[in-house]
Design an enzyme around this catalytic site. Structure first.
Site, PDB file in Angstrom:
ATOM      1  N   THR A   1      -8.745   6.443  -2.466  1.00 44.69           N
ATOM      2  CA  THR A   1     -10.084   5.940  -2.762  1.00 44.69           C
ATOM      3  C   THR A   1     -11.105   7.059  -2.560  1.00 44.69           C
ATOM      4  OG1 THR A   1     -10.175   5.082  -0.503  1.00 44.69           O
ATOM      5  CG2 THR A   1      -9.708   3.492  -2.258  1.00 44.69           C
TER       6      THR A   1
ATOM      7  N   LYS B   1       0.023  14.527   1.514  1.00 44.32           N
ATOM      8  CA  LYS B   1      -1.300  14.840   0.969  1.00 44.32           C
ATOM      9  C   LYS B   1      -1.489  16.343   0.748  1.00 44.32           C
ATOM     10  CE  LYS B   1      -3.564  10.704   2.953  1.00 44.32           C
ATOM     11  NZ  LYS B   1      -4.323  10.060   1.851  1.00 44.32           N
TER      12      LYS B   1
ATOM     13  N   LYS C   1      -9.427  13.619   4.157  1.00 42.72           N
ATOM     14  CA  LYS C   1      -8.505  12.484   4.170  1.00 42.72           C
ATOM     15  C   LYS C   1      -7.621  12.644   5.399  1.00 42.72           C
ATOM     16  CE  LYS C   1      -7.084  13.825   0.020  1.00 42.72           C
ATOM     17  NZ  LYS C   1      -7.038  12.565  -0.725  1.00 42.72           N
ATOM     18  N   ARG C   2      -6.856  11.617   5.748  1.00 39.55           N
ATOM     19  CA  ARG C   2      -5.951  11.774   6.876  1.00 39.55           C
ATOM     20  C   ARG C   2      -4.998  12.947   6.631  1.00 39.55           C
ATOM     21  NH1 ARG C   2      -5.812   7.858  11.019  1.00 39.55           N
ATOM     22  NH2 ARG C   2      -4.199   9.195  11.869  1.00 39.55           N
TER      23      ARG C   2
ATOM     24  N   HIS D   1       0.797  -1.232   0.000  1.00 35.96           N
ATOM     25  CA  HIS D   1       0.000   0.000   0.000  1.00 35.96           C
ATOM     26  C   HIS D   1       0.825   1.277   0.000  1.00 35.96           C
ATOM     27  CE1 HIS D   1      -4.166  -1.414   0.577  1.00 35.96           C
ATOM     28  NE2 HIS D   1      -3.604  -2.446   1.176  1.00 35.96           N
TER      29      HIS D   1
ATOM     30  N   LYS E   1     -14.723   8.255  -4.622  1.00 34.52           N
ATOM     31  CA  LYS E   1     -16.040   8.567  -4.046  1.00 34.52           C
ATOM     32  C   LYS E   1     -16.537   9.914  -4.551  1.00 34.52           C
ATOM     33  CE  LYS E   1     -14.344   6.223   0.074  1.00 34.52           C
ATOM     34  NZ  LYS E   1     -13.675   6.512   1.357  1.00 34.52           N
TER      35      LYS E   1
HETATM   36  C1  LIG Z   1     -12.388   6.897   1.718  1.00 36.01           C
HETATM   37  C2  LIG Z   1     -11.970   7.280   3.065  1.00 36.01           C
HETATM   38  C3  LIG Z   1     -10.615   7.527   3.334  1.00 36.01           C
HETATM   39  C4  LIG Z   1      -9.531   7.483   2.267  1.00 36.01           C
HETATM   40  O1  LIG Z   1      -9.429   8.777   1.697  1.00 36.01           O
HETATM   41  P1  LIG Z   1      -8.166   9.150   0.754  1.00 36.01           P
HETATM   42  O2  LIG Z   1      -8.544  10.487   0.216  1.00 36.01           O
HETATM   43  O3  LIG Z   1      -8.128   8.113  -0.314  1.00 36.01           O
HETATM   44  O4  LIG Z   1      -6.972   9.181   1.602  1.00 36.01           O
HETATM   45  C5  LIG Z   1     -10.260   7.892   4.620  1.00 36.01           C
HETATM   46  N1  LIG Z   1     -11.184   8.001   5.594  1.00 36.01           N
HETATM   47  C6  LIG Z   1     -12.496   7.792   5.366  1.00 36.01           C
HETATM   48  C7  LIG Z   1     -13.458   7.958   6.481  1.00 36.01           C
HETATM   49  C8  LIG Z   1     -12.935   7.407   4.102  1.00 36.01           C
HETATM   50  O5  LIG Z   1     -14.228   7.174   3.894  1.00 36.01           O
END
Ligand SMILES: *Cc1c(COP(=O)(O)O)cnc(C)c1O
Length: 787
Positions: free
Chosen positions: A629, A527, A521-522, A333, A633
């Protein structure tokens, strides 16, 4: 068949038995429990039927230290197909289904993307009818609860089990023992049904809780040694007490190592014992089981399976290694070299002396394999599993399994070319790509029923719910003004709903007619939330100078948790909140600019944010985000991406058209070419406006509460630190290009129909990013699994 009256009776019964009261007397969280237990009663027969149907068939087991499941109720009602009936039953009892759904605590047993991927995979596995079960840890406390005090992150324990968990059953009859140097503990499985769409397949998520073999010392208690009487219980239960809120580098934590071995050993013992109980031979184990390791956290499965096969079942080493390798597969990952998991030999040796011995033997076998390939002496070092006092979990995973996959095309290519190049050279056939995906059931159907209805109407079928490629059929409407207007109306509805929620929980008003520009995101340096923040501050100054007269009003929304020990990430949260208070309290920019940091970002909040986004921020340094991911979304909900050519963004743009997104910034090879000579002072001094925003970190514009965090951020950009170069993530280098892309967003957004066309192209191109596609690829190309 589903019977409303029966459901009503069961709910009343659970209110009585669980809470000693009538339904009317329960609070929302209690009603949620009573209702969920009543639904659980409907599920159990389906669950049993699946187990019987799958008997004797090959199964896939997904080993993951994290499952970020979020809420279960709404998802389960949807997948069972009883949403409307449930609403009716509750309505008849004077209850609002929305209140009950909102009362559910998220199952937050994961940090971010990696854990959520595991959850999406389980949904896809069950929805496609694959025998795919999850194995992990039942943390008593999941990812911490975040609040913001004076702009800074404050963490609190996440007591998600406070009211009980109606969706799991404790299976004490299937408990197993796991041994450490200081004695054994009991691993007790808690099973949660994973209901596939349509309710035909109900798979299992099995999470292990650690308990003492002897939870109470009667003699000690009698001798008035009260602490001693529960010492063993407390020590054992500590193992599964809390999720490590750490998604970057792994600190050498003995407890984390215990967690890894605990759930891996329990799972393997369980799976192997059932295999033998069913009358199958040891040799046939890989014909009936495929075990996928979600990153290296479960990599100890390699030596543990070897231990079980050779030491417990007496198989000879070579045959056992062949079986181990054919059973296991590994998903990588990360490309961040510093994030590849390693453990000090000292810890391994101490905690798991027997396992350490097996790892040594595997390492010796590796050396002999390397010799036979002509790799000798020092040239072996970069492969060695044991070297320099560390255990290299990634090398163990590649060597001990038959498959190593990356999670997006770019990521897999980079693995083969750089970080894992030497392994690719000797085992090219093991490497493959499985681009990540998301489940459209949760991330479109459930969280955006308004858009779902339009999609179904336009396609003339709801087949997209299980076949997301059908979205391509929306391409025909990209010039249809009527459809584009409806798309805009739906987006506005979702924005109004989000605005209402944000008003309620954050106490901030936002304008649904402004652009909702969202980065969730985190919090991590790669990022680049800081790049976003710098741009906002620059925009603010330009508006004040009258330089941005006809800008399109914007609402910038952030949501992110920072690992509690990650100081710089916490400094960035504080900085964003300082910008927010400056901007939001200035009458001069009112109506033009707003900044909101939403607190406690998690799956249930995400379900409200993705559908309401006009723009998806995916601005990582090229080469650093393995896949992402969240980007998928947003796309599925019709938000174009402003982003770099990184991770799955590349494939997103391939599917939806570069012209329908806002791509900017340095590419991987450009960064590679300039990284030796890059001097951030060049953009800092030459890009108009950049120095002003960077210096806001140190010139008294903002207050970091005396922590020195802002000075440290400034230094990290211009001076670097002992462990990295200045502006390691090329924020200053990409600033001008990012600002230009943002200008373009503002311009294009004004033409509402043209912008909606881009949104529709994103939706129609999202088919590839269904986790159904991903799971089919795992099943066909790695697991050799049938549905
Ligand atoms: C999808 C999701 C992530 C991943 O987000 P990235 O932008 O791909 O880092 C992290 N936390 C939650 C709650 C999510 O639903």
């Amino acid at each position: 068949m589903f019977d409303k009256k029966r459901l009503q009776e069961r709910m009343n019964a659970h209110a009585a038995v669980s809470f000693g009261r009538t339904l009317k007397e329960l609070n929302a969280r209690e009603s949620h429990i009573a209702f969920s237990k009543a639904i659980m009663e409907e599920v159990v027969p389906l669950w049993t039927a699946t187990r019987e149907k799958q008997e004797g068939k090959k199964k896939a087991c997904y080993f993951s230290a994290e499952f970020l499941m979020g809420r279960a109720l709404g998802n389960n009602l949807m997948n069972l197909g009883i949403n409307d009936e449930a609403r009716e039953v509750l309505g008849g009892m004077g209850l609002d289904i929305n209140d009950i759904e909102e009362a559910e605590e998220d199952a937050g047993l994961g940090n971010g993307g990696l854990g959520r991927l595991a959850a999406c995979f389980l949904d896809s596995g069950a929805s496609l009818g694959y025998p795919l079960n999850g194995y992990g840890i039942r943390y008593e406390y999941g990812i911490f609860k975040q609040s913001i005090k004076d702009g800074a992150q404050v963490e609190e324990g996440d007591n998600w089990l406070e009211y009980g968990d109606p969706w799991s059953v404790r299976r004490l009859d299937e408990a197993v023992e796991v041994s450490f140097f200081d004695g054994p503990v009991l691993a007790v499985p808690y099973d949660t049904p994973v209901i596939g769409y349509g309710g035909k397949t109900v798979n299992t998520l099995r999470l292990w809780k650690a308990e003492a073999l002897k939870p109470f010392g009667f003699k000690e208690f009698n001798d008035e040694d009260y602490e001693g009487s529960v010492r063993e219980k407390n020590n054992a239960e500590t193992i599964t007490k809390v999720l490590y809120p750490n998604d970057c580098t792994d600190k050498g934590k003995l407890l984390r190592l215990r967690q890894q071995y605990f759930f891996v050993s329990a799972s393997l013992q369980d799976i192997l014992a059932k295999h033998l109980e069913n009358g199958f031979s040891l040799e046939s184990f890989p014909d009936y089981h495929a075990i996928q390791l979600n990153d290296t956290h479960p990599a100890v499965a390699v030596p543990e399976l070897m231990r079980l096969l050779t030491e417990v079942h007496g198989m000879d080493w070579d045959e056992a290694f062949d079986i181990t390798r054919r059973t296991l597969a590994y998903t990588n990952h990360t490309i961040l070299a510093e994030a590849l998991e390693q453990w000090p030999v000292r810890l391994y040796r101490k905690l798991l002396p027997g396992i350490y011995g097996i790892i040594s033997k595997i390492d010796r076998q590796l050396q002999s394999d390397l010799r036979s390939k002509g790799i000798r002496g020092k040239a072996q070092d970069r492969y060695r599993i044991l070297l320099g006092g560390s255990v290299k979990m990634a090398w163990l995973s590649i060597y001990g399994t038959h498959s190593t996959n990356g999670v997006a095309e770019l990521h897999t290519e980079l693995l083969k070319e750089t970080e894992l190049r030497h392994w690719y050279d000797i085992y090219p056939e093991r490497f493959n790509n499985k681009t990540n995906g998301i489940t459209q059931r949760r991330w479109l159907k459930m969280s955006n029923p308004e858009l779902s209805a339009l999609v179904t109407e336009l396609l003339g079928t709801d087949g997209w719910i299980t076949d997301l490629d059908l979205l391509k059929g929306l391409r025909g409407y990209t010039d249809d003004a009527n459809v584009l207007e409806r798309l805009n109306e739906i987006k506005r509805v979702k924005k109004v709903q989000l605005a209402e929620h944000i008003r309620k929980v954050e106490g901030i008003e936002i304008d649904p007619d402004s652009i909702f520009d969202i980065q969730i995101k985190r919090l991590h340096e790669y990022k680049r939330q800081l790049l976003n923040a710098f741009h906002i501050l620059d925009l603010y100054y330009r508006i004040k100078e009258g330089d941005a007269e006809n800008i399109t009003p914007r609402t910038f929304i952030f949501g992110a948790k920072a690992a509690p020990g990650y100081k710089r990430a916490k400094g960035i949260i504080k900085y964003i909140n300082e910008i927010a208070s400056l901007v939001n309290s200035d009458p001069e920019t009112k109506g033009k600019l707003k900044v909101v940091f939403v607190t406690n970002y998690r799956v249930s909040y995400a379900e409200k944010l993705f559908p309401a986004a006009d723009i998806s921020e995916q601005i990582s340094t090229a080469g650093k985000e393995a896949s992402g991911t969240g980007n998928m979304k947003f796309m599925l909900n019709g938000a174009p991406t402003i982003g770099t050519l990184d991770g799955a963004n590349i494939e997103i743009v391939e599917e939806s058209g570069e012209e329908n997104n806002f791509i900017f910034g340095l590419k991987v090879d450009e960064i590679e070419d300039m990284k030796e000579t890059y001097d951030p002072h060049v953009p800092y001094l030459e890009v108009p406006g950049l120095k002003r925003v960077v210096d806001s970190l140190i010139d008294g514009t903002f207050n970091d509460g005396g922590t020195g965090a802002f000075r440290e951020l400034h230094d990290s950009l211009l001076k670097g630190a002992s462990w990295h170069k200045p502006d390691n993530y090329f924020i200053l280098a990409d600033f001008a290009s990012y600002r230009e892309a943002q200008e373009e967003v503002g311009k294009v957004f004004k033409d509402r129909l043209s912008f909606a066309g881009k949104c529709l192209m994103n939706i129609s191109g999202a088919g590839k990013f269904s986790s159904d596609r991903t799971i089919r690829e795992y099943a066909n190309e790695i697991w050799n699994l049938e549905n």
